[in-house]
Design a protein around this motif. Sequence first.
Motif, short mmCIF file in Angstrom:
data_model
loop_
_atom_site.label_atom_id
_atom_site.label_comp_id
_atom_site.label_asym_id
_atom_site.label_seq_id
_atom_site.Cartn_x
_atom_site.Cartn_y
_atom_site.Cartn_z
N SER A 159 0.81 -1.21 0.00
CA SER A 159 0.00 0.00 0.00
C SER A 159 0.84 1.27 0.00
CB SER A 159 -0.93 0.00 1.21
OG SER A 159 -0.18 0.23 2.37
N VAL A 160 2.18 1.12 0.11
CA VAL A 160 3.04 2.30 -0.02
C VAL A 160 3.00 2.74 -1.48
CG1 VAL A 160 5.40 3.15 0.11
CG2 VAL A 160 4.56 1.60 1.86
N PRO A 161 2.67 4.02 -1.77
CA PRO A 161 2.58 4.45 -3.17
C PRO A 161 3.89 4.17 -3.91
CG PRO A 161 1.77 6.15 -1.70
CD PRO A 161 2.36 5.10 -0.83
N LYS A 162 3.78 3.52 -5.05
CA LYS A 162 4.98 3.15 -5.81
C LYS A 162 5.75 4.39 -6.26
CE LYS A 162 4.89 -1.36 -7.93
NZ LYS A 162 4.32 -2.20 -8.97
N GLU A 163 5.01 5.49 -6.51
CA GLU A 163 5.63 6.70 -7.05
C GLU A 163 6.72 7.22 -6.13
OE1 GLU A 163 2.36 6.29 -6.61
OE2 GLU A 163 1.87 5.79 -8.68
N ILE A 164 6.47 7.13 -4.80
CA ILE A 164 7.48 7.63 -3.86
C ILE A 164 8.78 6.86 -4.04
CG2 ILE A 164 7.99 8.10 -1.45
CD1 ILE A 164 5.12 8.03 -0.81
N GLU A 165 8.65 5.53 -4.16
CA GLU A 165 9.85 4.73 -4.30
C GLU A 165 10.53 4.98 -5.64
OE1 GLU A 165 9.42 0.61 -3.15
OE2 GLU A 165 7.98 1.15 -1.62
N GLU A 166 9.72 5.14 -6.70
CA GLU A 166 10.29 5.45 -8.01
C GLU A 166 11.09 6.75 -7.95
OE1 GLU A 166 10.45 3.69 -10.52
OE2 GLU A 166 8.89 2.16 -10.37
N ALA A 167 10.49 7.75 -7.28
CA ALA A 167 11.16 9.04 -7.16
C ALA A 167 12.50 8.89 -6.47
CB ALA A 167 10.27 10.02 -6.40
N ALA A 168 12.53 8.04 -5.43
CA ALA A 168 13.77 7.84 -4.69
C ALA A 168 14.83 7.19 -5.58
CB ALA A 168 13.52 6.98 -3.46
N PHE A 169 14.39 6.22 -6.42
CA PHE A 169 15.34 5.60 -7.34
C PHE A 169 15.92 6.64 -8.30
CE2 PHE A 169 13.28 1.41 -6.42
CZ PHE A 169 14.44 0.75 -6.09
N VAL A 170 15.03 7.51 -8.79
CA VAL A 170 15.48 8.56 -9.70
C VAL A 170 16.51 9.45 -9.01
CG1 VAL A 170 14.76 10.60 -11.02
CG2 VAL A 170 13.35 8.52 -11.03
N ASP A 171 16.31 9.69 -7.71
CA ASP A 171 17.25 10.52 -6.96
C ASP A 171 18.55 9.80 -6.66
OD1 ASP A 171 15.52 12.57 -6.98
OD2 ASP A 171 14.85 12.37 -4.91
N GLY A 172 18.67 8.54 -7.11
CA GLY A 172 19.93 7.85 -6.95
C GLY A 172 20.02 6.93 -5.75
N TYR A 173 18.89 6.68 -5.09
CA TYR A 173 18.93 5.74 -3.98
C TYR A 173 19.08 4.33 -4.53
CZ TYR A 173 17.23 9.03 -0.41
OH TYR A 173 17.10 10.04 0.48
N SER A 177 18.57 1.23 0.25
CA SER A 177 18.24 2.46 0.97
C SER A 177 16.81 2.88 0.71
CB SER A 177 19.23 3.58 0.66
OG SER A 177 19.47 3.64 -0.71
N VAL A 178 16.22 2.46 -0.43
CA VAL A 178 14.79 2.73 -0.62
C VAL A 178 13.99 1.99 0.45
CG1 VAL A 178 12.81 2.29 -2.11
CG2 VAL A 178 14.89 3.25 -3.06
N PHE A 179 14.39 0.74 0.72
CA PHE A 179 13.71 -0.03 1.76
C PHE A 179 13.84 0.66 3.11
CE2 PHE A 179 14.34 -3.26 5.14
CZ PHE A 179 13.03 -3.68 5.25
N TRP A 180 15.10 1.03 3.45
CA TRP A 180 15.36 1.61 4.78
C TRP A 180 14.75 2.98 4.96
CZ3 TRP A 180 16.64 -0.09 9.27
CH2 TRP A 180 17.36 -1.27 9.38
#
Lengths: 270, 288
Positions: A159-173, A177-180
């Motif tokens: 239920s965590v919005p995928k977009e937030i995680e995608e954004a973090a990947f784009v930022d180089g995470y 570290s996306v998990f943490w």
Amino acid sequence: MKPGRLIGKAILALAGFLAVFPLLWTALNALKNNVDIITRVPRLVFTPTWANIGYILGRDSVLTGLYNSIVACGSAVLIGVVLGLPAAYAVARYPNRWAGDIQFFVLSLRFLPPVAVAIPLMVIWLQIGLYDTLPALIVTYSLLTISVIMWLAIPAFQSVPKEIEEAAFVDGYGAYSVFWRIALPVAARSLAGAVAFSFVLVWNEFLIALMLSSSNAKTLPIVASELSQQGMNVPWGILNASVVLLSLPPLLFLGVLSGFLNSVFRQKKT
Amino acid sequence: MARRTSLPVTFVVPTIAILLVLSMVPTLYAIVIALQNRELSTPDYSWVWLSNFVDLFLDRRFLNAVWVSVKWEIVTVVATMVVAIGHGVLMFEVASPRLRNVYCLLFIIPVLLPRVSAAFVWKFAYHPLYGIATYPYRLLTGGLIFDPLSKPGTALFAVASVDVWQWGLFFAVIVLKLLETLPPQPIEAARLDHAKRWQIHAYVTLPMLKAPLISLMFVKMIESLRSFDLIYVMTRGGPGVATETLDMYAFSQGFIESGKVSYASAMAVLMMIATVITFTMLWKRVQA
């Protein structure tokens, strides 16, 4: 107001009363002397005594049981968190062709009758000399906590919005570290509910603890159940006090768990 | 998110490996023990293969325990669902939002209690002379004695009532939350067609919730298998063998009466096979 509605309200009020009254009555009895408990007409007015609670808290067996319960449940929940949460995240976010099977396997552990697990484990722990020790109990309980935490945490991570995680990947995470830094904090509230639930589950566990302990590793539920078998004069007040002590920790999580329930169903709506 | 990373492997493999070891070792060992004649009193044993299982089917107490377990399963599951749906619908119909929140909190309390605590609370309450639950009966009949836990006809129901007290009220909260997630339009439409309140629920809302309600029943069926704590504290399987379920009988064979661990394990293995097959089939059906 229509009579139907009135009857409905009365039934609900009665159910609400029945839900809490037996427990309140037990708490009241814990403050009574035996003469005030053993009465044909229940007594609401009495001189309260702290003797029962004092007796309970002063007994070594109860304190050992409390200590064992806290250590066994605390460690098992900790193991459940460390192993269960990452696995749940991976199943939720990196689904592969085994994801369904893994979920079913985790759920199917709940089908196993506790006796079927407890009998062989007792023989195994006896053979390697760990019977009646806390490590044996912790390992056994970890099976429960890991599977329950995993089962409840998979939907929480989904239920965590995928977009937030995608954004973090784009930022180089990186993936870790996306998990943490993202998934864990965002899902924290639901995850806390899952963890609290697993704690309540092992705290309340009885059969396995009964079979895997004989004296040193008894948990609080076992100690409480044994108090009732002492002698001919049942110490009602003391028993009631021990029931209250045993019931308090799970009730501390009432708020967290009802919040968890609410969040589960709010997700379904959207 | 199809990124190349080691995360799935490092996160899943250790956990699943540990779960597999922790669950398969006892399961396989249970089968091994069931094929031997181990007893707690001596370390010696030999292989007796299937004779424990043959003995079980000739053991009338075992057959009684099977029957009691089936009765327990049916009584608790049906009663829980009836209480849950009844109270859930009632809350949806007559309680204001604030009152709903209060009830939701109250109805969760029983299920959080340790089963041992719940069992004790009601064991006191059912006490024929001093119990609070038997008090109204004493009052109305002028002091007659009613002892639900020691009559063969009522003991199972008295214990089951505690299980329903814990789970039925909790599930009522879930039924309410499910009703609240439904879209209001079908209910409005039914209302415009002059459907009565109960008709709306019987023909519109509850059929819409069929799938989650079946899952809920499935969960209860699994949880009902864990009756041991309640029965152990409240009746110890008595009076006679009236409330002796399979896990209670396995426990008393293995630990209280004779220490016949292998015999008890054979029973546990049969339970395991029966439940795993039944629930796997049910689960596949629920998912389909």
